[in-house]
Design a protein around this motif. Structure first.
Motif, PDB file in Angstrom:
ATOM      1  N   GLU A 199     -32.675  63.339  54.383  1.00 37.50           N
ATOM      2  CA  GLU A 199     -31.303  63.733  54.061  1.00 37.50           C
ATOM      3  C   GLU A 199     -30.389  62.513  53.930  1.00 37.50           C
ATOM      4  O   GLU A 199     -29.500  62.454  53.091  1.00 37.50           O
ATOM      5  CB  GLU A 199     -30.782  64.665  55.159  1.00 37.50           C
ATOM      6  CG  GLU A 199     -29.372  65.146  54.978  1.00 37.50           C
ATOM      7  CD  GLU A 199     -28.917  66.031  56.125  1.00 37.50           C
ATOM      8  OE1 GLU A 199     -27.782  66.512  56.053  1.00 37.50           O
ATOM      9  OE2 GLU A 199     -29.688  66.241  57.078  1.00 37.50           O
ATOM     10  N   ARG A 255     -25.838  64.632  63.051  1.00 37.97           N
ATOM     11  CA  ARG A 255     -26.347  65.997  62.839  1.00 37.97           C
ATOM     12  C   ARG A 255     -25.425  67.032  63.499  1.00 37.97           C
ATOM     13  O   ARG A 255     -25.115  68.075  62.926  1.00 37.97           O
ATOM     14  CB  ARG A 255     -27.756  66.129  63.421  1.00 37.97           C
ATOM     15  CG  ARG A 255     -28.850  65.537  62.574  1.00 37.97           C
ATOM     16  CD  ARG A 255     -30.220  66.027  63.034  1.00 37.97           C
ATOM     17  NE  ARG A 255     -31.274  65.202  62.486  1.00 37.97           N
ATOM     18  CZ  ARG A 255     -31.870  64.214  63.131  1.00 37.97           C
ATOM     19  NH1 ARG A 255     -31.494  63.909  64.359  1.00 37.97           N
ATOM     20  NH2 ARG A 255     -32.833  63.512  62.554  1.00 37.97           N
ATOM     21  N   HIS A 256     -25.005  66.735  64.743  1.00 36.62           N
ATOM     22  CA  HIS A 256     -24.133  67.665  65.478  1.00 36.62           C
ATOM     23  C   HIS A 256     -22.798  67.814  64.748  1.00 36.62           C
ATOM     24  O   HIS A 256     -22.293  68.934  64.585  1.00 36.62           O
ATOM     25  CB  HIS A 256     -23.921  67.158  66.901  1.00 36.62           C
ATOM     26  CG  HIS A 256     -23.062  68.065  67.737  1.00 36.62           C
ATOM     27  ND1 HIS A 256     -23.474  69.325  68.131  1.00 36.62           N
ATOM     28  CD2 HIS A 256     -21.805  67.903  68.229  1.00 36.62           C
ATOM     29  CE1 HIS A 256     -22.518  69.891  68.840  1.00 36.62           C
ATOM     30  NE2 HIS A 256     -21.495  69.051  68.913  1.00 36.62           N
ATOM     31  N   ILE A 267     -32.895  60.086  58.432  1.00 32.80           N
ATOM     32  CA  ILE A 267     -32.517  61.357  59.036  1.00 32.80           C
ATOM     33  C   ILE A 267     -33.164  62.446  58.199  1.00 32.80           C
ATOM     34  O   ILE A 267     -32.830  62.605  57.014  1.00 32.80           O
ATOM     35  CB  ILE A 267     -30.984  61.532  59.065  1.00 32.80           C
ATOM     36  CG1 ILE A 267     -30.329  60.402  59.863  1.00 32.80           C
ATOM     37  CG2 ILE A 267     -30.609  62.895  59.642  1.00 32.80           C
ATOM     38  CD1 ILE A 267     -28.804  60.409  59.811  1.00 32.80           C
ATOM     39  N   ALA A 320     -27.812  59.204  64.960  1.00 33.29           N
ATOM     40  CA  ALA A 320     -28.309  60.248  64.070  1.00 33.29           C
ATOM     41  C   ALA A 320     -28.051  61.626  64.673  1.00 33.29           C
ATOM     42  O   ALA A 320     -27.672  62.569  63.956  1.00 33.29           O
ATOM     43  CB  ALA A 320     -29.796  60.047  63.795  1.00 33.29           C
ATOM     44  N   SER A 321     -28.246  61.760  65.985  1.00 36.13           N
ATOM     45  CA  SER A 321     -27.979  63.031  66.662  1.00 36.13           C
ATOM     46  C   SER A 321     -26.499  63.402  66.576  1.00 36.13           C
ATOM     47  O   SER A 321     -26.144  64.573  66.357  1.00 36.13           O
ATOM     48  CB  SER A 321     -28.395  62.958  68.135  1.00 36.13           C
ATOM     49  OG  SER A 321     -29.785  62.780  68.249  1.00 36.13           O
ATOM     50  N   ALA A 358     -34.112  66.124  56.827  1.00 31.43           N
ATOM     51  CA  ALA A 358     -33.447  67.413  56.658  1.00 31.43           C
ATOM     52  C   ALA A 358     -34.162  68.456  57.506  1.00 31.43           C
ATOM     53  O   ALA A 358     -35.283  68.246  57.964  1.00 31.43           O
ATOM     54  CB  ALA A 358     -33.457  67.821  55.189  1.00 31.43           C
ATOM     55  N   GLN A 359     -33.498  69.600  57.712  1.00 29.60           N
ATOM     56  CA  GLN A 359     -34.103  70.664  58.500  1.00 29.60           C
ATOM     57  C   GLN A 359     -35.445  71.067  57.878  1.00 29.60           C
ATOM     58  O   GLN A 359     -35.547  71.267  56.678  1.00 29.60           O
ATOM     59  CB  GLN A 359     -33.167  71.879  58.544  1.00 29.60           C
ATOM     60  CG  GLN A 359     -33.561  72.894  59.591  1.00 29.60           C
ATOM     61  CD  GLN A 359     -32.436  73.888  59.856  1.00 29.60           C
ATOM     62  OE1 GLN A 359     -31.428  73.882  59.175  1.00 29.60           O
ATOM     63  NE2 GLN A 359     -32.624  74.728  60.851  1.00 29.60           N
ATOM     64  N   PRO A 419     -19.252  65.939  59.234  1.00 29.70           N
ATOM     65  CA  PRO A 419     -20.369  65.023  59.524  1.00 29.70           C
ATOM     66  C   PRO A 419     -19.961  63.597  59.859  1.00 29.70           C
ATOM     67  O   PRO A 419     -20.624  62.923  60.633  1.00 29.70           O
ATOM     68  CB  PRO A 419     -21.211  65.072  58.247  1.00 29.70           C
ATOM     69  CG  PRO A 419     -20.327  65.650  57.207  1.00 29.70           C
ATOM     70  CD  PRO A 419     -19.372  66.547  57.908  1.00 29.70           C
ATOM     71  N   HIS A 429     -22.269  67.349  61.647  1.00 27.49           N
ATOM     72  CA  HIS A 429     -22.536  68.044  60.378  1.00 27.49           C
ATOM     73  C   HIS A 429     -22.494  69.556  60.592  1.00 27.49           C
ATOM     74  O   HIS A 429     -21.930  70.300  59.771  1.00 27.49           O
ATOM     75  CB  HIS A 429     -23.906  67.621  59.843  1.00 27.49           C
ATOM     76  CG  HIS A 429     -24.098  67.896  58.388  1.00 27.49           C
ATOM     77  ND1 HIS A 429     -24.309  69.164  57.903  1.00 27.49           N
ATOM     78  CD2 HIS A 429     -24.104  67.059  57.306  1.00 27.49           C
ATOM     79  CE1 HIS A 429     -24.442  69.107  56.581  1.00 27.49           C
ATOM     80  NE2 HIS A 429     -24.321  67.852  56.204  1.00 27.49           N
ATOM     81  N   LYS A 430     -23.072  70.020  61.699  1.00 26.79           N
ATOM     82  CA  LYS A 430     -23.065  71.452  61.999  1.00 26.79           C
ATOM     83  C   LYS A 430     -21.648  71.966  62.225  1.00 26.79           C
ATOM     84  O   LYS A 430     -21.342  73.130  61.961  1.00 26.79           O
ATOM     85  CB  LYS A 430     -23.907  71.727  63.250  1.00 26.79           C
ATOM     86  CG  LYS A 430     -25.399  71.613  63.022  1.00 26.79           C
ATOM     87  CD  LYS A 430     -26.164  71.863  64.314  1.00 26.79           C
ATOM     88  CE  LYS A 430     -27.650  71.673  64.110  1.00 26.79           C
ATOM     89  NZ  LYS A 430     -28.395  71.807  65.385  1.00 26.79           N
TER      90      LYS A 430
END
Length: 199
Positions: free
Chosen positions: A117, A23-24, A108, A19-20, A110-111, A31, A26-27
């Protein structure tokens, strides 16, 4: 069932790491980059890893042919969405290769932590669970069974014969409240005591 609990923790750790990574990536605007590039987990019994959108369709996977498959028919997906935490499925037939397995799922968030998400999932092979059961100390007169939430026997030593007594104990374990877990019971007609515990 200390070793079984440790196994569950390992699987959860794999999903949290994945998951990490998602997320990384995705940034960075890609993704599915690492998962789609053949990311592998060196842990026996862990299958492919997939990220599932909140609509139930696989967004990316270590097995690219799974992308786009709808898993809204799977209870574990809805369970992860509703409970917003790591969950294990009951016995299922894997959509990736048709093998019997248990699916681990981790939402996961969302922010902001409000909405889910996506859900990241992996399969856990029953053969791996059987191997863990078989590594337990071999003591005369002691039988071990790993049972899912619906009462299906996932692994056992020795193999169970599904006698009425065995079935009665399994049904009792599945229906147990948290306060009753780790109770010792002696079913009518049996010369053995049975203990059950949740993992």
């Amino acid at each position: 069932p200390a070793e079984q609990r440790q196994t569950v923790k390992m699987v959860e750790g794999v999903l949290r790491t994945s998951a990490s990574i998602f997320r990384h990536s995705h940034k960075l605007g890609n993704p599915c980059g690492l998962l789609a590039s053949g990311f592998k987990v060196n842990l026996p019994g862990i299958g492919n890893i997939s990220v599932v959108g909140s609509n139930g369709r696989i967004l990316c996977s270590t097995l690219p042919h799974l992308v786009g498959i709808d898993i809204t028919d799977r209870h574990y997906f809805h369970d992860a969405l509703a409970r917003r935490r790591f969950v294990l499925s009951d016995y299922v037939i894997s959509k990736s290769d048709g093998s019997p397995s248990v699916i681990a799922a981790l939402p996961i968030l969302a922010q902001g932590g409000e909405d889910v998400e996506a859900v990241i999932v992996t399969s856990v092979a029953l053969t791996w669970l059987e191997d863990i059961i078989n590594r337990s100390p071999d003591t005369d007169g002691i039988a071990i069974q790993l049972v899912d939430g619906k009462g299906a026997v996932l692994a056992a030593r020795p193999m169970v014969d599904e006698s009425p007594i065995d079935r009665a104990v399994i049904d009792l374990a599945v229906a147990a409240t948290p306060d009753e877990i780790a109770d010792t019971v002696k079913p009518e007609g049996s010369t053995q005591e049975r203990v059950f515990a949740s993992i």
